[in-house]
Scaffold this motif. Structure first.
Motif, PDB file in Angstrom:
ATOM      1  N   ARG A 136      76.198  74.934  70.822  1.00  0.00           N
ATOM      2  CA  ARG A 136      75.099  74.002  70.545  1.00  0.00           C
ATOM      3  C   ARG A 136      74.659  74.103  69.090  1.00  0.00           C
ATOM      4  O   ARG A 136      74.456  73.090  68.413  1.00  0.00           O
ATOM      5  N   ARG A 137      74.527  75.342  68.610  1.00  0.00           N
ATOM      6  CA  ARG A 137      74.061  75.540  67.237  1.00  0.00           C
ATOM      7  C   ARG A 137      75.069  75.028  66.218  1.00  0.00           C
ATOM      8  O   ARG A 137      74.689  74.422  65.205  1.00  0.00           O
ATOM      9  N   ASP A 139      77.371  72.651  66.613  1.00  0.00           N
ATOM     10  CA  ASP A 139      77.389  71.187  66.640  1.00  0.00           C
ATOM     11  C   ASP A 139      76.159  70.609  65.945  1.00  0.00           C
ATOM     12  O   ASP A 139      76.255  69.649  65.174  1.00  0.00           O
ATOM     13  N   SER A 140      75.002  71.196  66.219  1.00  0.00           N
ATOM     14  CA  SER A 140      73.762  70.716  65.618  1.00  0.00           C
ATOM     15  C   SER A 140      73.766  70.910  64.107  1.00  0.00           C
ATOM     16  O   SER A 140      73.370  70.015  63.343  1.00  0.00           O
ATOM     17  N   GLU A 143      76.159  68.496  62.378  1.00  0.00           N
ATOM     18  CA  GLU A 143      75.580  67.143  62.377  1.00  0.00           C
ATOM     19  C   GLU A 143      74.521  67.012  61.292  1.00  0.00           C
ATOM     20  O   GLU A 143      74.464  66.002  60.578  1.00  0.00           O
ATOM     21  N   THR A 144      73.687  68.043  61.139  1.00  0.00           N
ATOM     22  CA  THR A 144      72.618  68.005  60.148  1.00  0.00           C
ATOM     23  C   THR A 144      73.162  67.867  58.732  1.00  0.00           C
ATOM     24  O   THR A 144      72.597  67.139  57.909  1.00  0.00           O
ATOM     25  N   SER A 148      80.230  66.752  60.995  1.00  0.00           N
ATOM     26  CA  SER A 148      80.711  66.860  62.375  1.00  0.00           C
ATOM     27  C   SER A 148      82.199  66.551  62.486  1.00  0.00           C
ATOM     28  O   SER A 148      82.938  67.220  63.222  1.00  0.00           O
ATOM     29  N   GLU A 175      69.301  79.529  62.624  1.00  0.00           N
ATOM     30  CA  GLU A 175      67.992  78.931  62.916  1.00  0.00           C
ATOM     31  C   GLU A 175      66.856  79.588  62.129  1.00  0.00           C
ATOM     32  O   GLU A 175      65.848  80.025  62.687  1.00  0.00           O
ATOM     33  N   LYS A 206      63.137  67.679  58.841  1.00  0.00           N
ATOM     34  CA  LYS A 206      63.221  68.323  60.154  1.00  0.00           C
ATOM     35  C   LYS A 206      62.208  69.452  60.311  1.00  0.00           C
ATOM     36  O   LYS A 206      62.152  70.114  61.346  1.00  0.00           O
TER      37      LYS A 206
END
Length: 297
Positions: A136-137, A139-140, A143-144, A148, A175, A206
């Motif tokens: 998840r991290r 991919d996120s 994307e940011t 990707s 994070e 963000k």
């Protein structure tokens, strides 16, 4: 330390730092880099730090991130808005570095894996984070930073700007609440610089606190706040409009305002006062000059 701590993610108080250097005879002496420095980094904002070469801004970045420990004074980091933890206590180093990440100048020195997504996943894997959470991290983060589609690409085939964005993604996968960029656009071409600045602005939007050490005034002009460092101290602070309106003071510090601001200043010095402050870009300068011409007609 201020009482209203929740507004700042980092607070520096009376910092002193000196490097031990050897002269040509092998005698060790101290070279002072930071002296009586104080600064606040507001949470969720984009703060630029500028200063001439040797002013101490990169040393300041390392002190704010906990990479360096001050000889005296303290850096407080407010993790999750809670009471501050001090960088003087070495037991806090892990929490500080989880909260405040750092991206350096040379992207090639920051990549550790041959495939993009493996590089981004490297730090979370070493922390023992569960694989589904790492996925998840990664991919996120990709994307940011707009990468990707490059997840399975070879890192050595990427451009300098793309490599720097992979480094940023790797930091995002941890994070952190704050990311400090130490001259992170200095080795990039104009396209790479533009991509990194777009990424920085997305991070700010963000809610991630961004600190940018830069010698490009057009980059600093996009910040919410600017700190000007000279001889190891913060000598000026304010919004870009406030800082770049003080052109004469900047010149004395060996700094130049963005080209648009400098144009307005030089017009004013030559007797053509277009009656505006805080011009930061070409569009703003053109509008101000057009309006001034309209008033004269």
């Amino acid at each position: 330390m201020s009482e209203d701590t929740h507004e700042n993610i980092i607070e520096a108080r009376e910092l002193f730092y000196a490097y031990t250097v050897e002269d040509e005879n092998g005698k060790e002496t101290e070279r002072v880099a930071i002296e009586n420095l104080g600064a606040d980094i507001p949470r969720g904002k984009f703060t630029a730090i500028i200063g001439h070469n040797g002013s101490g801004k990169s040393t300041m970045a390392k002190l704010l991130s906990g990479i360096f420990t001050p000889k005296s004074g303290t850096v407080y980091v407010f993790k999750n808005g809670e009471s501050g933890i001090s960088s003087l206590d070495e037991s806090n180093n892990f929490e500080i570095r989880k909260t405040v990440g750092m991206v350096f100048q040379n992207p090639d020195n920051q990549l550790v894996a041959t495939i993009v997504e493996d590089d981004v996943a490297f730090a979370p894997e070493n922390l023992g984070i569960p694989s589904d959470e790492i996925r998840r991290r990664v991919d996120s983060a990709l994307e940011t930073v707009g990468l990707s589609e490059y997840a399975d690409h070879d890192t050595h085939k990427l451009s300098g700007g793309q490599k720097q964005r992979v480094a940023i993604a790797g930091m995002l996968a941890m994070e952190p609440e704050c990311i400090i960029f130490d001259e992170s656009t200095a080795m990039l071409d104009p396209k790479g610089r533009s991509d990194i600045m777009d990424t920085i602005l997305r991070l700010r939007d963000k809610g991630i606190t961004v600190v940018l050490i830069t010698h490009y005034m057009d980059e600093a002009a996009k910040a919410d706040n600017i700190l000007v460092v000279d001889h190891g101290r913060v000598c000026m602070s304010g919004t870009p409009e406030e800082i770049f309106d003080r052109e004469e003071e900047l010149e004395k510090l060996g700094l130049e305002a963005p080209q648009a601001s400098a144009l307005v200043y030089r017009l004013k010095k030559s007797g053509i006062d277009i009656g505006t402050r805080g011009v930061l870009d070409a569009e703003g300068a053109a509008k101000a000059i057009f309006e001034a011409l309209g008033r004269k007609n």
